[in-house]
Design a protein around this motif. Structure first.
Motif, PDB file in Angstrom:
ATOM      1  N   SER A   1      -4.030 -49.816  18.416  1.00  0.00           N
ATOM      2  CA  SER A   1      -2.759 -49.527  19.074  1.00  0.00           C
ATOM      3  C   SER A   1      -2.938 -48.366  20.040  1.00  0.00           C
ATOM      4  O   SER A   1      -3.860 -47.559  19.896  1.00  0.00           O
ATOM      5  CB  SER A   1      -1.671 -49.193  18.048  1.00  0.00           C
ATOM      6  N   GLU A   2      -2.036 -48.275  20.994  1.00  0.00           N
ATOM      7  CA  GLU A   2      -2.121 -47.239  22.020  1.00  0.00           C
ATOM      8  C   GLU A   2      -0.732 -46.700  22.297  1.00  0.00           C
ATOM      9  O   GLU A   2       0.239 -47.461  22.372  1.00  0.00           O
ATOM     10  CB  GLU A   2      -2.737 -47.819  23.292  1.00  0.00           C
ATOM     11  N   ALA A   3      -0.623 -45.368  22.415  1.00  0.00           N
ATOM     12  CA  ALA A   3       0.670 -44.740  22.675  1.00  0.00           C
ATOM     13  C   ALA A   3       1.000 -44.837  24.157  1.00  0.00           C
ATOM     14  O   ALA A   3       0.131 -44.652  25.011  1.00  0.00           O
ATOM     15  CB  ALA A   3       0.652 -43.287  22.235  1.00  0.00           C
ATOM     16  N   VAL A   4       2.271 -45.122  24.450  1.00  0.00           N
ATOM     17  CA  VAL A   4       2.700 -45.231  25.847  1.00  0.00           C
ATOM     18  C   VAL A   4       3.441 -43.986  26.314  1.00  0.00           C
ATOM     19  O   VAL A   4       3.674 -43.826  27.513  1.00  0.00           O
ATOM     20  CB  VAL A   4       3.588 -46.477  26.045  1.00  0.00           C
ATOM     21  N   ASN A   5       3.827 -43.116  25.397  1.00  0.00           N
ATOM     22  CA  ASN A   5       4.560 -41.912  25.792  1.00  0.00           C
ATOM     23  C   ASN A   5       3.947 -40.653  25.187  1.00  0.00           C
ATOM     24  O   ASN A   5       4.636 -39.672  24.939  1.00  0.00           O
ATOM     25  CB  ASN A   5       6.031 -42.021  25.387  1.00  0.00           C
ATOM     26  N   ARG A   6       2.635 -40.696  24.949  1.00  0.00           N
ATOM     27  CA  ARG A   6       1.931 -39.500  24.475  1.00  0.00           C
ATOM     28  C   ARG A   6       0.586 -39.407  25.179  1.00  0.00           C
ATOM     29  O   ARG A   6      -0.313 -40.212  24.933  1.00  0.00           O
ATOM     30  CB  ARG A   6       1.716 -39.536  22.958  1.00  0.00           C
ATOM     31  N   HIS A   7       0.476 -38.415  26.065  1.00  0.00           N
ATOM     32  CA  HIS A   7      -0.754 -38.219  26.823  1.00  0.00           C
ATOM     33  C   HIS A   7      -1.283 -36.798  26.666  1.00  0.00           C
ATOM     34  O   HIS A   7      -2.151 -36.365  27.429  1.00  0.00           O
ATOM     35  CB  HIS A   7      -0.513 -38.526  28.304  1.00  0.00           C
ATOM     36  N   VAL A   8      -0.756 -36.068  25.698  1.00  0.00           N
ATOM     37  CA  VAL A   8      -1.199 -34.709  25.413  1.00  0.00           C
ATOM     38  C   VAL A   8      -1.421 -34.583  23.912  1.00  0.00           C
ATOM     39  O   VAL A   8      -0.959 -35.420  23.130  1.00  0.00           O
ATOM     40  CB  VAL A   8      -0.165 -33.662  25.886  1.00  0.00           C
ATOM     41  N   LEU A   9      -2.134 -33.517  23.507  1.00  0.00           N
ATOM     42  CA  LEU A   9      -2.420 -33.290  22.092  1.00  0.00           C
ATOM     43  C   LEU A   9      -1.634 -32.119  21.521  1.00  0.00           C
ATOM     44  O   LEU A   9      -1.922 -31.654  20.428  1.00  0.00           O
ATOM     45  CB  LEU A   9      -3.924 -33.035  21.900  1.00  0.00           C
ATOM     46  N   THR A  10      -0.631 -31.662  22.258  1.00  0.00           N
ATOM     47  CA  THR A  10       0.126 -30.497  21.806  1.00  0.00           C
ATOM     48  C   THR A  10       1.384 -30.862  21.032  1.00  0.00           C
ATOM     49  O   THR A  10       1.983 -29.993  20.399  1.00  0.00           O
ATOM     50  CB  THR A  10       0.518 -29.625  23.008  1.00  0.00           C
ATOM     51  N   ALA A  11       1.812 -32.121  21.085  1.00  0.00           N
ATOM     52  CA  ALA A  11       3.035 -32.531  20.397  1.00  0.00           C
ATOM     53  C   ALA A  11       2.976 -34.031  20.134  1.00  0.00           C
ATOM     54  O   ALA A  11       2.053 -34.724  20.570  1.00  0.00           O
ATOM     55  CB  ALA A  11       4.272 -32.180  21.225  1.00  0.00           C
ATOM     56  N   ARG A  12       4.004 -34.538  19.425  1.00  0.00           N
ATOM     57  CA  ARG A  12       4.021 -35.941  19.038  1.00  0.00           C
ATOM     58  C   ARG A  12       4.278 -36.865  20.219  1.00  0.00           C
ATOM     59  O   ARG A  12       3.920 -38.036  20.189  1.00  0.00           O
ATOM     60  CB  ARG A  12       5.087 -36.170  17.960  1.00  0.00           C
ATOM     61  N   SER A  13       4.942 -36.366  21.269  1.00  0.00           N
ATOM     62  CA  SER A  13       5.235 -37.179  22.443  1.00  0.00           C
ATOM     63  C   SER A  13       5.252 -36.280  23.672  1.00  0.00           C
ATOM     64  O   SER A  13       5.290 -35.047  23.568  1.00  0.00           O
ATOM     65  CB  SER A  13       6.581 -37.898  22.286  1.00  0.00           C
ATOM     66  N   ASP A  14       5.249 -36.902  24.853  1.00  0.00           N
ATOM     67  CA  ASP A  14       5.288 -36.124  26.092  1.00  0.00           C
ATOM     68  C   ASP A  14       6.586 -35.331  26.206  1.00  0.00           C
ATOM     69  O   ASP A  14       6.596 -34.199  26.708  1.00  0.00           O
ATOM     70  CB  ASP A  14       5.140 -37.062  27.295  1.00  0.00           C
ATOM     71  N   LEU A  15       7.695 -35.925  25.747  1.00  0.00           N
ATOM     72  CA  LEU A  15       8.975 -35.219  25.811  1.00  0.00           C
ATOM     73  C   LEU A  15       8.951 -33.979  24.928  1.00  0.00           C
ATOM     74  O   LEU A  15       9.368 -32.892  25.348  1.00  0.00           O
ATOM     75  CB  LEU A  15      10.110 -36.148  25.382  1.00  0.00           C
ATOM     76  N   ALA A  16       8.456 -34.128  23.702  1.00  0.00           N
ATOM     77  CA  ALA A  16       8.404 -32.980  22.793  1.00  0.00           C
ATOM     78  C   ALA A  16       7.499 -31.882  23.345  1.00  0.00           C
ATOM     79  O   ALA A  16       7.770 -30.692  23.170  1.00  0.00           O
ATOM     80  CB  ALA A  16       7.918 -33.429  21.421  1.00  0.00           C
ATOM     81  N   ALA A  17       6.431 -32.266  24.037  1.00  0.00           N
ATOM     82  CA  ALA A  17       5.521 -31.267  24.605  1.00  0.00           C
ATOM     83  C   ALA A  17       6.145 -30.531  25.779  1.00  0.00           C
ATOM     84  O   ALA A  17       5.796 -29.378  26.055  1.00  0.00           O
ATOM     85  CB  ALA A  17       4.226 -31.937  25.046  1.00  0.00           C
ATOM     86  N   SER A  18       7.072 -31.175  26.484  1.00  0.00           N
ATOM     87  CA  SER A  18       7.650 -30.556  27.677  1.00  0.00           C
ATOM     88  C   SER A  18       8.814 -29.633  27.365  1.00  0.00           C
ATOM     89  O   SER A  18       9.223 -28.839  28.217  1.00  0.00           O
ATOM     90  CB  SER A  18       8.123 -31.644  28.646  1.00  0.00           C
ATOM     91  N   LEU A  19       9.368 -29.725  26.170  1.00  0.00           N
ATOM     92  CA  LEU A  19      10.542 -28.909  25.843  1.00  0.00           C
ATOM     93  C   LEU A  19      10.137 -27.516  25.383  1.00  0.00           C
ATOM     94  O   LEU A  19       9.057 -27.308  24.872  1.00  0.00           O
ATOM     95  CB  LEU A  19      11.362 -29.606  24.751  1.00  0.00           C
TER      96      LEU A  19
END
Length: 251
Positions: A233-251
């Protein structure tokens, strides 16, 4: 011993069937005796894997200067607190019942690193021996270096309520139960990407408009995956290793 006894017993019993029976009985008895001897010997053997005879301590320099950071900077931390390695062991048996016992040891670290002078906006990426950590897999706590920050609960539990410093005015990070198996059972060399804005403009921001852009799941706080291929499987909304998703990483 069992090999000799069962070989003789097999030859004796096979002798009732003639010379051929004697040979077959002797071979069968020897084979059975060998298996019994191996089971008895292996059941008393005990191997260990990964046991530390002694740990080389991570050095900390007394009187080292506290860095002052502006903007985004990748820095190495200074170790300010640590405990003895936590040891975990698991014993299993090899092969069938009665095989040799193997005890595997694993080690974990509780350690704190001072980053820089506070107050920082946050900590973005962390590297261990040059490889970026997936921060969602570890227990990591970041203290921004405010003048009213409280002591870390782990340090307080280990040192005592009245003996745990809060390191007010200094930003630091605490790793709790960090596994060391991937780093040769030692504390790796950490580096941290620290964010510290200059001025007070960031404190005046009250709201941010989020526009998903070209992604369908850009505003989802949870990771969304799809089956890229069978068994993967591959994540479509996680491209960083700092949080569970890109949105969570940006907040």
């Amino acid at each position: 011993m069992a090999t000799l006894l069962l070989q003789a017993a097999g030859a004796f019993l096979g002798g009732f069937l003639g010379p051929v029976g004697t040979a077959i009985g002797s071979a069968a008895g020897a084979t059975a005796g060998y298996l019994v001897d191996r089971a008895l010997i292996n059941s008393t053997q005990h191997y260990t894997s990964g046991k530390l005879a002694g740990a080389v301590p991570f050095t900390a320099e007394d009187g080292a200067p506290i860095p002052r950071v502006y903007g985004a900077a990748r820095i190495g931390g200074t170790m300010i607190w640590a405990t003895r390695f936590e040891e975990s062991r698991q014993t299993t048996r090899q092969g069938f019942k009665g095989g040799a016992r193997v005890t595997t040891y694993s080690y974990f670290a509780n350690v704190a690193f001072l980053l820089c002078e506070g107050e920082i906006a946050g900590l973005r990426r962390i590297w261990a021996d040059g490889r970026e950590l997936d921060q969602t897999l570890y227990e990591i706590r970041v203290y921004e270096g405010t003048e009213d920050q409280q002591p870390d609960p782990l340090i307080e539990a280990k040192q005592g309520t009245d003996n745990a410093p809060a390191y007010r005015g200094a930003a630091y990070v605490v790793f709790e139960h960090f596994p060391l198996s991937d780093y040769g059972n030692r504390i790796p060399q950490f580096q941290f990407e620290v964010l510290k804005p200059a001025g007070a403009l960031h404190k005046q921001v009250r709201a941010v408009a989020l526009i998903p852009g070209a992604t369908e799941y850009g505003l989802s706080p949870d990771p969304i995956t799809y089956a890229a291929q069978k068994g993967a499987s591959e994540a479509v909304n996680r491209h960083v290793l700092t949080a569970r998703s890109d949105l969570a990483a940006s907040l």
